[in-house]
Design an enzyme around this catalytic site. Structure first.
Site, mmCIF file in Angstrom:
data_model
loop_
_atom_site.group_PDB
_atom_site.id
_atom_site.type_symbol
_atom_site.label_atom_id
_atom_site.label_comp_id
_atom_site.label_asym_id
_atom_site.label_seq_id
_atom_site.Cartn_x
_atom_site.Cartn_y
_atom_site.Cartn_z
ATOM 1 C CD GLU C 80 -1.106 0.637 3.651
ATOM 2 O OE1 GLU C 80 -2.043 0.208 3.769
ATOM 3 O OE2 GLU C 80 -0.496 1.756 4.019
ATOM 4 C CB CYS C 112 -2.311 -5.587 5.872
ATOM 5 S SG CYS C 112 -2.100 -4.013 6.502
ATOM 6 C CG HIS C 234 -2.872 -8.531 9.315
ATOM 7 N ND1 HIS C 234 -1.716 -8.419 8.889
ATOM 8 C CD2 HIS C 234 -3.670 -7.270 9.552
ATOM 9 C CE1 HIS C 234 -1.476 -7.018 8.789
ATOM 10 N NE2 HIS C 234 -2.413 -6.565 9.164
#
Lengths: 136, 389, 349
Positions: C80, C112, C234
């Site tokens: 990103e 992400c 994550h």
């Protein structure tokens, strides 16, 4: 810098592509069209050669009055590096304190930003070097 | 080939000449040389101009024609040639002019060197100096001109034990001479302590190890030796010249601590002059950084290789020493207008050999040598000048 | 058998602590860091960006195997923080590893999880026989607005996975993704820093997607948490992945090896992939790994992985292990941090 000038050197600056004289086997970086030892005999015999990305510090300096575009990195370390394949090159040493660098320190190539044509322009990438550290 | 004499010398003050333009300083030096030679400008056959970067620094190319025009000789349509070899531009222009007179092509030739540095800021001036190294493989990676000499210095320290203090002695000596030179950029004297504690530029080089960027111009008039006495009581003979080159990038040299081009150019000049380094009384060398003077006096074989720093610290290159180096103050003290340096060195030696150097006169000056380098030693011009009694 | 043929990670050397950041904004950063489960976050060097990190990770992956880079038929770079809005990161990587010109390359963006999306694409291309190897990279120099809670975690790092079907060191048994339109975190075109929905990023975003993805994937595979030696979720901070793991029935011992946020912060597209690299650094044949990425916006990519016998012949030692990067760190203060991040306004020449 003009775009084509950088673009045509991408293989050299990204991957240390130099040349080898097929006549005397000597390796050159940056590439040369003619071998300074073999002259005429080397014409057409200078072949692409990927140099090893390892070397030792031949000499170095810590720059406090920077080149244009390097203002944000002051103080930064420049070195002349003796590559394993023979040629010496000039490059930055990054990711260490100046005190850690010595003549004879072992270094290896890393890939970093070299500069940019202002905020809106092209970003230039290429080789710098980092000290080889004993891995744990 | 004919022997060649220098019959006239002239130069401007070196320094920050805010009021004067490039063409004004160029003409000023030339007119002084003509006046000194006591010849009519009508005798001139050609003009050679040494200049490094007018195109970048004042956005003016084609300076050969410009200088000739403003000298008032455009109606004579004389040949005029601009020579560029970085900071050796002046020396190489002199070399070319020497060849032209020696060959018999021309009799009277004006050779000038000029640079206007202060019309741009320091950053641009430094960028210009950087561009005399290998732009694609040194400068682009962040190397500055000072940093290249700094790496040379570091290696010299490593190989020969040269110290920062020894380098500081070069600056101290050259400022001392400059303080006695009315045309010098700097008038102040320095102490070793001041040099050592000045701010770092590129270690081990500090601010007071660096020559300044200056404006200035210098010119000499050449003619065949056989005509010289008609115009001048004390013509100075160009007894030997040498011009040599090396790799543009410092890193590609056989040995980064030895300027092979200097060794080669000086060998040629010594050979031509039929003298050896021991017979040289004084030298003007290219001390753009203090380490440069140390390496250069070694490579001119005025001192043993590796002992340039030690010899300097011991006073061997000062008045009363083995050979007086940079009695003008050098680039460090007198100033550094790149294109003019090579000619100004010759102007100083001629003054010394004529015995006209006043307060900074080197006693017994009979043979002098000049060394003008381009980049980090990729070009080297050497001249040996002799007073013939 | 489609899976991971090689892997490589890279984390920049510099670190800053929450205490150092908090001091600038007048808060107790140390306690705040503890509440986030973050001891330090990585900071890129002044000459590092998503491209240089991607190249470093890709080169590390290639050092561990002797394949011809020209056999790589696809490179996908997820980030990103691509340095260019238009002009791919992937082409620079392709050139830098010698994979050009006979390949396809593109950049991905999905907060992400852009890197793990690349893994899935490579799997498809390899499985279909369109390419021999594909390189999937997740790399970021993520931004958190100064003073924003994100500033304590947004860090830099990246990982590259070489996907193929020969000499696979870890087989990817199945991948499954759970995707919805959930605006929990975003950055509009031309904005320097991302914005987020505060607490909305928790339950409806991170937890819903990660938990659903993990549950459905285990359902499809007929596995239970105890079947896995390692689980990687994550890791926007040090707490969320532990909580997610606990809710699914995983224990800390399964989570620890792949949880890097406490030491290096949230490397965004690099996060789960670096966690996976860290697990592969120590995994043994037969070990089973559950990896679940999350990208705001929102979606989760889940991977059920089994380490093969091939890992015994694999030359891990040819490139630095993740532990090396974690240990070989240098702390900087906030002033140096702003300099490294180019936040000091310099004179324009």
């Amino acid at each position: 810098m003009q775009i084509p000038r950088f673009w045509r050197q991408i293989p050299n600056r990204y991957n240390l592509i130099g040349v080898q004289c097929e006549n005397c086997k000597k390796v050159y970086f940056p590439p040369r069209i003619v071998c300074p030892d073999c002259h005429r005999l080397s014409i057409g015999k200078m072949k692409q050669y990927k140099l090893s990305d390892k070397g030792v510090v031949h000499s170095y300096t810590v720059i406090y009055e920077p080149a244009e575009g390097f203002e944000n990195q002051v103080p930064y370390i420049m070195a002349i590096i003796q590559l394993e394949d023979g040629p010496r090159i000039t490059a930055q040493i990054v990711d260490c304190n100046p005190e850690e660098v010595k003549i004879g320190s072992r270094v290896e190539m890393v890939f970093r930003r070299l500069g940019e044509d202002g905020k809106a322009g092209i970003i230039y990438y290429g080789y710098k070097f980092a000290l080889v550290k004993t891995q744990t | 080939m004919r022997d060649v004499a220098i019959i006239g010398i002239g130069m401007t003050k070196f320094g920050e000449l805010w009021e004067k333009s490039f063409r004004e300083i160029g003409i000023e030096a030339g007119l002084r040389a003509i006046e000194d030679a006591k010849i009519s400008g009508d005798l001139l056959d050609a003009l050679y101009v040494g200049n490094m970067s007018a195109g970048k620094l004042i956005e003016q190319e084609h300076v050969s024609s410009l200088i000739l025009d403003y000298s008032g000789y455009s109606s004579k349509h004389l040949p005029a040639v601009r020579v560029e070899a970085a900071s050796a531009s002046g020396g190489v222009a002199l070399y070319e002019a020497y060849l032209a007179v020696a060959s018999g092509m021309y009799d009277f030739v004006m050779v000038g060197g000029a640079e206007k540095m202060t019309d741009v800021g320091d950053a641009e001036a430094n960028r210009e100096l950087c561009s005399t190294a290998d732009n694609e493989w040194e400068s682009i990676f962040g190397a500055t001109y000072a940093s290249l000499f700094a790496m040379l210095a570091r290696r010299h320290m490593y190989e020969y034990g040269t110290t920062e203090e020894q380098m500081a002695h070069v600056a101290v000596k050259n400022h001392k001479f400059a303080s006695k030179n009315p045309v010098a950029h700097f008038k102040n004297t320095l102490t070793v302590e001041q040099v050592l504690t000045s701010s770092p530029v590129a270690t081990p080089i500090k601010t007071l190890d660096c020559a300044p960027v200056s404006d200035g111009a210098a010119a000499v008039v050449l003619c065949p030796w056989d005509h010289a006495r008609k115009f001048c009581d004390t013509p100075i003979k160009i007894a030997g010249v040498g011009l040599a080159t090396d790799t543009i990038a410092l890193h590609s040299r056989r040995d980064i601590c030895t300027m092979d081009a200097v060794v080669r150019a000086s060998s040629k000049a010594y050979h031509m002059a039929r003298i050896g380094p021991k017979e040289v009384n004084l030298a003007e060398v290219h001390d753009c950084y203090t380490i440069a003077e140390i390496v250069e006096i070694e490579d001119l074989r005025l001192v043993k290789k590796g002992e340039g720093g030690k010899a300097t610290a011991e006073g061997q290159t000062d008045i009363g020493g083995k050979v007086v180096v940079n009695p003008s103050g050098g680039l460090k003290g007198r100033g550094q207008p790149p294109g003019a340096v090579g000619i100004a060195q010759v102007v100083e030696i001629v003054q010394q050999l004529r015995g006209e150097a006043k307060e900074r006169q080197v006693p017994g000056a009979n043979v002098g040598i000049t060394l003008n380098i381009g980049g980090t030693g990729a070009t080297a011009f050497v001249s040996i000048l002799k007073r013939e009694n | 058998m489609v899976g991971i043929v090689s892997y490589g990670g890279y984390v920049p050397r510099y670190r800053i602590t929450p205490a150092e950041i908090g001091a600038v904004w007048g808060i107790d950063g140390k306690s705040y860091g503890e509440s986030l489960g973050v001891k330090a976050k990585s900071v890129p060097g002044a000459d590092e960006d998503t491209i240089t990190i991607a190249v470093a990770a890709a080169r590390n992956a290639l050092k561990r195997v002797s394949i011809n880079p020209k056999d790589i038929g696809a490179i996908y770079c997820g980030s990103e923080s691509h340095p260019y809005a238009v002009k791919p990161t992937a082409t620079v990587v392709a050139e830098a590893i010698g994979a050009t010109p006979d390949l396809t390359a593109a950049d991905y963006e999905f907060a992400c999880k852009a890197g793990t999306a690349g893994i899935q694409t490579c799997m498809g291309l390899v499985k279909s026989g369109m390419i021999k190897y594909g390189l999937a990279i997740g790399s970021d120099t993520s931004q958190g607005a100064p003073g924003d809670p994100l500033e304590y975690t947004a860090s830099a790092g990246g990982a590259a996975l070489l996907i193929g079907n020969e000499k696979v060191v870890a087989e990817i048994n199945r991948t499954y993704s759970f995707t919805t339109d959930t605006p929990d975190f975003w950055r509009r075109e031309g904005q320097m820093y991302p914005s987020h929905g505060g607490r909305f990023t928790g339950e409806p975003a991170y937890f819903r997607h990660v938990l659903t993805c993990a549950k459905k994937l285990m359902e499809m595979q007929g596995t239970k948490p105890e079947d896995y030696q390692y689980a990687i979720f994550h890791q926007p901070n040090g707490r969320f992945p532990r909580r997610a793991g606990k809710m699914l029935g995983f224990k800390d011992e399964q989570i620890n090896q792949g949880l890097l946020t406490p030491y290096i912060g949230n490397t965004y597209s690099g996060a789960v992939m670096l966690g996976l690299c860290s697990v592969l650094d120590v995994a043994k044949p037969g070990d089973r790994i559950l990896a679940v990425a999350f990208g705001s916006g929102a979606g989760s990519d889940g991977f059920d992985i089994t380490v093969t016998d091939e890992i015994q012949n694999f030359k891990r030692e040819n490139a630095p292990l993740i532990r090396h990067y974690i240990e070989n760190a240098v702390e900087v203060n906030y002033a140096i941090y702003t300099k490294l991040k180019h936040q000091i306004i310099l004179r324009e020449e």
